[in-house]
Design an enzyme around this catalytic site. Structure first.
Site, mmCIF file in Angstrom:
data_model
loop_
_atom_site.group_PDB
_atom_site.id
_atom_site.type_symbol
_atom_site.label_atom_id
_atom_site.label_comp_id
_atom_site.label_asym_id
_atom_site.label_seq_id
_atom_site.Cartn_x
_atom_site.Cartn_y
_atom_site.Cartn_z
ATOM 1 N N LYS A 1 0.883 -1.007 -0.231
ATOM 2 C CA LYS A 1 0.147 -0.082 0.195
ATOM 3 C C LYS A 1 0.463 1.012 -0.467
ATOM 4 O O LYS A 1 0.802 1.954 -1.066
ATOM 5 C CB LYS A 1 -1.249 0.086 1.033
ATOM 6 C CG LYS A 1 -1.681 -1.160 1.259
ATOM 7 C CD LYS A 1 -2.770 -0.998 2.768
ATOM 8 C CE LYS A 1 -1.699 -0.766 3.883
ATOM 9 N NZ LYS A 1 -1.636 -1.999 4.128
ATOM 10 N N ARG B 1 -9.264 0.997 8.772
ATOM 11 C CA ARG B 1 -8.707 -0.697 9.399
ATOM 12 C C ARG B 1 -10.205 -1.092 9.972
ATOM 13 O O ARG B 1 -9.917 -2.886 10.349
ATOM 14 C CB ARG B 1 -7.224 -0.317 10.094
ATOM 15 C CG ARG B 1 -6.893 -0.612 9.119
ATOM 16 C CD ARG B 1 -5.225 -0.449 10.319
ATOM 17 N NE ARG B 1 -4.215 -2.153 10.278
ATOM 18 C CZ ARG B 1 -2.962 -0.674 9.862
ATOM 19 N NH1 ARG B 1 -3.201 0.222 9.301
ATOM 20 N NH2 ARG B 1 -1.860 -1.345 9.443
ATOM 21 N N ARG C 1 11.530 -6.048 5.018
ATOM 22 C CA ARG C 1 11.561 -5.112 4.921
ATOM 23 C C ARG C 1 12.039 -4.227 5.886
ATOM 24 O O ARG C 1 12.778 -4.257 7.198
ATOM 25 C CB ARG C 1 9.931 -4.573 4.884
ATOM 26 C CG ARG C 1 9.579 -3.236 5.038
ATOM 27 C CD ARG C 1 8.491 -2.927 4.802
ATOM 28 N NE ARG C 1 7.593 -2.810 5.784
ATOM 29 C CZ ARG C 1 5.777 -2.752 5.402
ATOM 30 N NH1 ARG C 1 5.822 -2.346 4.786
ATOM 31 N NH2 ARG C 1 4.926 -2.419 6.786
ATOM 32 N N ARG D 1 11.487 -2.675 11.757
ATOM 33 C CA ARG D 1 10.308 -1.842 12.600
ATOM 34 C C ARG D 1 10.295 -2.585 13.716
ATOM 35 O O ARG D 1 10.097 -3.906 14.128
ATOM 36 C CB ARG D 1 9.043 -1.231 12.121
ATOM 37 C CG ARG D 1 9.317 -0.345 11.178
ATOM 38 C CD ARG D 1 7.420 -0.408 10.527
ATOM 39 N NE ARG D 1 6.082 -0.699 10.628
ATOM 40 C CZ ARG D 1 5.215 -0.715 10.243
ATOM 41 N NH1 ARG D 1 5.044 -0.389 9.062
ATOM 42 N NH2 ARG D 1 4.155 -1.321 10.516
ATOM 43 N N ARG E 1 0.252 -9.821 13.659
ATOM 44 C CA ARG E 1 -0.519 -8.367 12.424
ATOM 45 C C ARG E 1 -1.178 -9.043 11.253
ATOM 46 O O ARG E 1 -2.628 -8.645 10.760
ATOM 47 C CB ARG E 1 0.580 -7.641 11.896
ATOM 48 C CG ARG E 1 0.969 -6.282 12.953
ATOM 49 C CD ARG E 1 2.683 -5.914 12.430
ATOM 50 N NE ARG E 1 2.127 -4.797 11.629
ATOM 51 C CZ ARG E 1 3.190 -4.514 10.926
ATOM 52 N NH1 ARG E 1 4.273 -5.422 10.761
ATOM 53 N NH2 ARG E 1 2.946 -3.503 9.982
#
Ligand code: AMP
Length: 215
Positions: free
Chosen positions: A13, A88, A127, A162, A173
């Site tokens: 996204k 969300r 990531r 992160r 998540r």
């Protein structure tokens, strides 16, 4: 353009939103980026949100709606916006409808980026994100590393993993996504606003969006 980008964490996204901003000056609004900025700055909002984020849980709807009510009324949204990571939950989507009605804004489309789970897991564990809250550029150690290891190409700040991208937080998540966010696909389908793109390349997603906007 005025779009919502739906999709699991790691679906792309943020990458798609950044590319779309270059097309017509629409702004990317990422609630995750706003919240991470608030946590780093130690604001009241950041203090309230931090524990939820670390655990991979959703921040309460009221806090998110406070952020979005203000953000959507800022002048840079006039050219258009790309909502990345918001809404969300169904209550957020319903509150957004009311807010957009109040502001006289109509959405063009809701794009659901559909990526297989194994690709998502691989992407999230590899990531890396720029630690500068103003930048938050996204890298990938395998497919898109920074030119100098650990240093952001754009602003020179450290590039980090992160805190919510440990294996445990990632799997939580994804569960949260399936339970709370995936129902939004049906919500927007019923409203005739949904475009689902099953693609792992951001260019393919962009082309599908352009084709739908031109239709
Ligand atoms: P993201 O960068 O979009 O993956 O968001 C990172 C974290 O911020 C999420 O795991 C949530 O804890 C929180 N967050 C971001 N956007 C929302 C939202 N719309 N509703 C609730 N929590 C959110």
């Amino acid at each position: 353009m005025k779009l919502i980008l739906l999709g699991a964490p790691g679906a792309g996204k943020g990458t798609v939103a950044k590319l779309l901003t270059e097309l017509d000056g629409s702004v990317q609004i990422s609630t995750g980026d706003i919240l991470r900025g608030a946590v780093q700055a130690g604001t009241e909002l950041g203090k309230k949100a931090e524990a939820y984020m670390k655990a991979g849980d959703l921040v309460p709807d009221e806090l998110i709606m406070d952020i979005m009510e203000k953000r959507l009324q800022e002048p840079d949204c006039e050219k258009g916006f790309l909502l990345d990571g918001f809404p969300r939950t169904i209550p957020q989507a319903e509150a957004l409808e009311k807010l957009l009605d109040k502001l006289g804004i109509e959405l063009d489309m809701v794009v659901n980026i559909d990526v297989p789970r194994d690709v998502i897991l691989d992407r999230l564990t590899t990531r890396r994100t720029c630690s500068n809250p103003e930048c938050q550029a996204i890298y990938n150690v395998k497919s898109n590393p920074p030119k100098v290891e650990g240093v952001c190409d754009k602003c020179g700040s450290p590039v980090v993993q992160r805190e919510d991208e440990t294996e445990e937080a990632i799997s939580h998540r994804l569960e949260t996504y399936n339970e709370k966010t995936a129902p939004l696909v049906g919500f927007y389908e019923k409203k005739g606003k949904l475009l689902t793109v099953s693609a792992t390349s951001s260019d393919e997603v962009i082309n599908a969006i352009k084709a739908r906007l031109a239709a």
